[in-house]
Design a protein around this motif. Structure first.
Motif, mmCIF file in Angstrom:
data_model
loop_
_atom_site.group_PDB
_atom_site.id
_atom_site.type_symbol
_atom_site.label_atom_id
_atom_site.label_comp_id
_atom_site.label_asym_id
_atom_site.label_seq_id
_atom_site.Cartn_x
_atom_site.Cartn_y
_atom_site.Cartn_z
ATOM 1 N N GLU A 173 120.361 20.849 -30.856
ATOM 2 C CA GLU A 173 119.779 19.506 -30.908
ATOM 3 C C GLU A 173 119.167 19.172 -29.551
ATOM 4 O OE1 GLU A 173 121.036 15.276 -32.908
ATOM 5 O OE2 GLU A 173 122.562 16.375 -31.797
ATOM 6 N N PRO A 174 117.857 19.426 -29.389
ATOM 7 C CA PRO A 174 117.203 19.228 -28.085
ATOM 8 C C PRO A 174 116.848 17.772 -27.811
ATOM 9 C CG PRO A 174 115.640 20.096 -29.647
ATOM 10 C CD PRO A 174 116.958 20.036 -30.372
ATOM 11 N N GLY A 175 117.866 16.922 -27.756
ATOM 12 C CA GLY A 175 117.662 15.516 -27.462
ATOM 13 C C GLY A 175 118.969 14.884 -27.028
ATOM 14 N N LEU A 176 118.879 13.717 -26.405
ATOM 15 C CA LEU A 176 120.057 13.005 -25.924
ATOM 16 C C LEU A 176 120.328 11.782 -26.794
ATOM 17 C CD1 LEU A 176 119.422 12.994 -22.056
ATOM 18 C CD2 LEU A 176 120.830 14.583 -23.371
ATOM 19 N N ASP A 177 121.618 11.454 -26.951
ATOM 20 C CA ASP A 177 121.999 10.261 -27.703
ATOM 21 C C ASP A 177 121.848 8.995 -26.869
ATOM 22 O OD1 ASP A 177 122.720 11.740 -29.958
ATOM 23 O OD2 ASP A 177 124.741 12.084 -29.186
ATOM 24 N N MET A 178 121.886 9.145 -25.543
ATOM 25 C CA MET A 178 121.827 7.998 -24.634
ATOM 26 C C MET A 178 120.701 8.204 -23.634
ATOM 27 S SD MET A 178 125.910 7.538 -23.889
ATOM 28 C CE MET A 178 125.594 6.113 -22.820
ATOM 29 N N PRO A 179 120.169 7.127 -23.049
ATOM 30 C CA PRO A 179 119.121 7.291 -22.029
ATOM 31 C C PRO A 179 119.668 8.023 -20.815
ATOM 32 C CG PRO A 179 119.884 5.012 -22.130
ATOM 33 C CD PRO A 179 120.472 5.707 -23.313
ATOM 34 N N PRO A 180 118.918 8.975 -20.269
ATOM 35 C CA PRO A 180 119.383 9.712 -19.088
ATOM 36 C C PRO A 180 119.349 8.818 -17.848
ATOM 37 C CG PRO A 180 117.127 10.297 -19.575
ATOM 38 C CD PRO A 180 117.581 9.403 -20.701
ATOM 39 N N PRO A 181 120.298 8.974 -16.929
ATOM 40 C CA PRO A 181 120.276 8.175 -15.699
ATOM 41 C C PRO A 181 119.007 8.457 -14.893
ATOM 42 C CG PRO A 181 122.391 9.264 -15.980
ATOM 43 C CD PRO A 181 121.475 9.858 -16.992
ATOM 44 N N PRO A 182 118.281 7.431 -14.460
ATOM 45 C CA PRO A 182 117.060 7.655 -13.674
ATOM 46 C C PRO A 182 117.306 8.498 -12.429
ATOM 47 C CG PRO A 182 117.169 5.371 -14.400
ATOM 48 C CD PRO A 182 118.484 5.990 -14.765
ATOM 49 N N ALA A 183 118.489 8.341 -11.792
ATOM 50 C CA ALA A 183 118.774 9.126 -10.586
ATOM 51 C C ALA A 183 118.829 10.611 -10.902
ATOM 52 C CB ALA A 183 120.087 8.666 -9.962
ATOM 53 N N ALA A 184 119.373 10.963 -12.063
ATOM 54 C CA ALA A 184 119.431 12.367 -12.452
ATOM 55 C C ALA A 184 118.031 12.901 -12.748
ATOM 56 C CB ALA A 184 120.339 12.538 -13.662
ATOM 57 N N GLN A 185 117.202 12.103 -13.452
ATOM 58 C CA GLN A 185 115.827 12.523 -13.720
ATOM 59 C C GLN A 185 115.061 12.727 -12.412
ATOM 60 O OE1 GLN A 185 114.446 12.811 -17.375
ATOM 61 N NE2 GLN A 185 116.567 13.383 -16.953
ATOM 62 N N LEU A 186 115.264 11.820 -11.488
ATOM 63 C CA LEU A 186 114.617 11.945 -10.182
ATOM 64 C C LEU A 186 115.076 13.213 -9.466
ATOM 65 C CD1 LEU A 186 112.844 10.657 -7.971
ATOM 66 C CD2 LEU A 186 114.884 9.450 -7.170
ATOM 67 N N GLY A 187 116.374 13.515 -9.567
ATOM 68 C CA GLY A 187 116.903 14.704 -8.911
ATOM 69 C C GLY A 187 116.313 15.991 -9.446
ATOM 70 N N PHE A 188 115.979 16.020 -10.736
ATOM 71 C CA PHE A 188 115.394 17.222 -11.321
ATOM 72 C C PHE A 188 113.939 17.418 -10.894
ATOM 73 C CE2 PHE A 188 118.467 16.395 -15.032
ATOM 74 C CZ PHE A 188 119.444 17.190 -14.457
ATOM 75 N N LEU A 189 113.275 16.350 -10.452
ATOM 76 C CA LEU A 189 111.842 16.417 -10.163
ATOM 77 C C LEU A 189 111.501 16.495 -8.684
ATOM 78 C CD1 LEU A 189 110.519 13.729 -12.692
ATOM 79 C CD2 LEU A 189 110.527 16.212 -12.975
ATOM 80 N N GLU A 190 112.306 15.873 -7.836
ATOM 81 C CA GLU A 190 111.874 15.679 -6.456
ATOM 82 C C GLU A 190 111.761 16.968 -5.646
ATOM 83 O OE1 GLU A 190 114.610 12.992 -4.734
ATOM 84 O OE2 GLU A 190 116.368 14.268 -5.028
ATOM 85 N N SER A 191 112.417 18.045 -6.083
ATOM 86 C CA SER A 191 112.298 19.306 -5.349
ATOM 87 C C SER A 191 111.188 20.200 -5.885
ATOM 88 C CB SER A 191 113.631 20.075 -5.410
ATOM 89 O OG SER A 191 113.943 20.429 -6.745
ATOM 90 N N LEU A 192 110.530 19.782 -6.952
ATOM 91 C CA LEU A 192 109.473 20.603 -7.546
ATOM 92 C C LEU A 192 108.192 20.506 -6.724
ATOM 93 C CD1 LEU A 192 109.935 19.787 -11.346
ATOM 94 C CD2 LEU A 192 110.864 21.715 -10.046
#
Length: 266
Positions: A173-192
């Motif tokens: 199931e490639p989806g989340l039941d709850m909104p992801p924390p913005p800090a976590a989303q930011l953490g996945f992107l800022e080093s790219l």
């Protein structure tokens, strides 16, 4: 939210001429206010990744549709590993859309849509054997417009960027039941990092060479020095299909992100 919008803009959007498709099918300007409502789940919009002049700087490959989730994830890993270790390009982002896996490549300088389509198609034909080529969507669809993660989908699931080592946890199931924390989303992107014009030209030239097209289609910039040897599979940044929970937690803690895991009992 402002930092997350800044990172999404840095990697995939244009400072100007960015638009989205509204519920009636009309094209509207993508303002920071609209994007903030989209990311918070108040108003999900489809972002156009191509300008009116036909340029794009975000290449999105989607893996879903026919076949099982494990096969989709395996195909994504093939492409993502090839991007980094065969073409010597920066690590791409990985997301779940609610129905499929997505791979995001960022270009520092926009390229014509036709060249972007060719690049993605050559990635597909070069690194995915015909028997495992299960990309879900034809090139015009995934190159031109997409619901930018994080986003609330009509199914009620959330699309979100994920750490590459976490993909195997979403094969069913490639989806989340709850909104992801913005800090976590930011953490996945800022080093790219975005692909530079020289890197893109070099990679496109190599892909064209594989397909016998090196003399047929010009590239945007002079081809740089020959690619270095393929790096060992243990090099940081490689997508891991079998990462342990400890690996994921350690990676998140190193970026001051406190992980939250949701388990569904069988």
């Amino acid at each position: 939210m402002h930092k997350l919008i800044s990172e999404l803009t840095r990697l995939y959007l244009f400072e100007e001429q960015q638009h989205y498709v509204d519920a009636q099918g009309g094209v509207q300007p993508l303002t920071p206010a609209v994007l903030a409502r989209h990311l918070s789940g108040e108003q999900t919009v489809t972002v156009q990744l191509v300008t009116e002049s036909g340029l794009t700087r975000a290449l999105v490959l989607e893996f879903g549709g026919k076949g099982g989730g494990e096969a989709h994830w395996s195909a994504l890993c093939m492409i993502a590993n090839a991007v980094q270790h065969e073409l010597d390009l920066p690590a791409p982002a990985v997301s779940i859309s609610g129905t499929a896996f997505q791979l995001w490549l960022s270009l520092a300088t926009p390229v014509p849509l036709a060249q972007a389509r060719q690049f993605v198609q050559l990635l597909r034909s070069t690194f995915l054997p015909a028997s495992t080529d299960i990309l879900a969507v034809a090139p015009p669809d995934y190159v031109e417009q997409v619901a930018l993660p994080p986003a609330l989908q009509p199914s009620g699931k959330w699309a979100a960027f994920i750490h590459p080592s976490m993909g195997a946890a979403f094969v069913d199931e490639p989806g989340l039941d709850m909104p992801p924390p913005p800090a976590a989303q930011l953490g996945f992107l800022e080093s790219l990092r975005s692909i530079t014009p020289a890197q893109f030209a070099q990679a496109l030239a190599k892909l064209q060479g594989h397909a016998g097209l090196a003399d047929a289609v010009p590239v945007l910039a002079p081809v740089a020095a020959p690619l270095p040897a393929v790096q060992p599979v243990t090099q940081p940044g490689l997508l891991l299909q079998d990462a342990t929970l400890e690996d994921i937690v350690r990676w998140l803690h190193a970026r001051n992100i406190e992980p939250t895991f949701r388990h569904r009992l069988p």
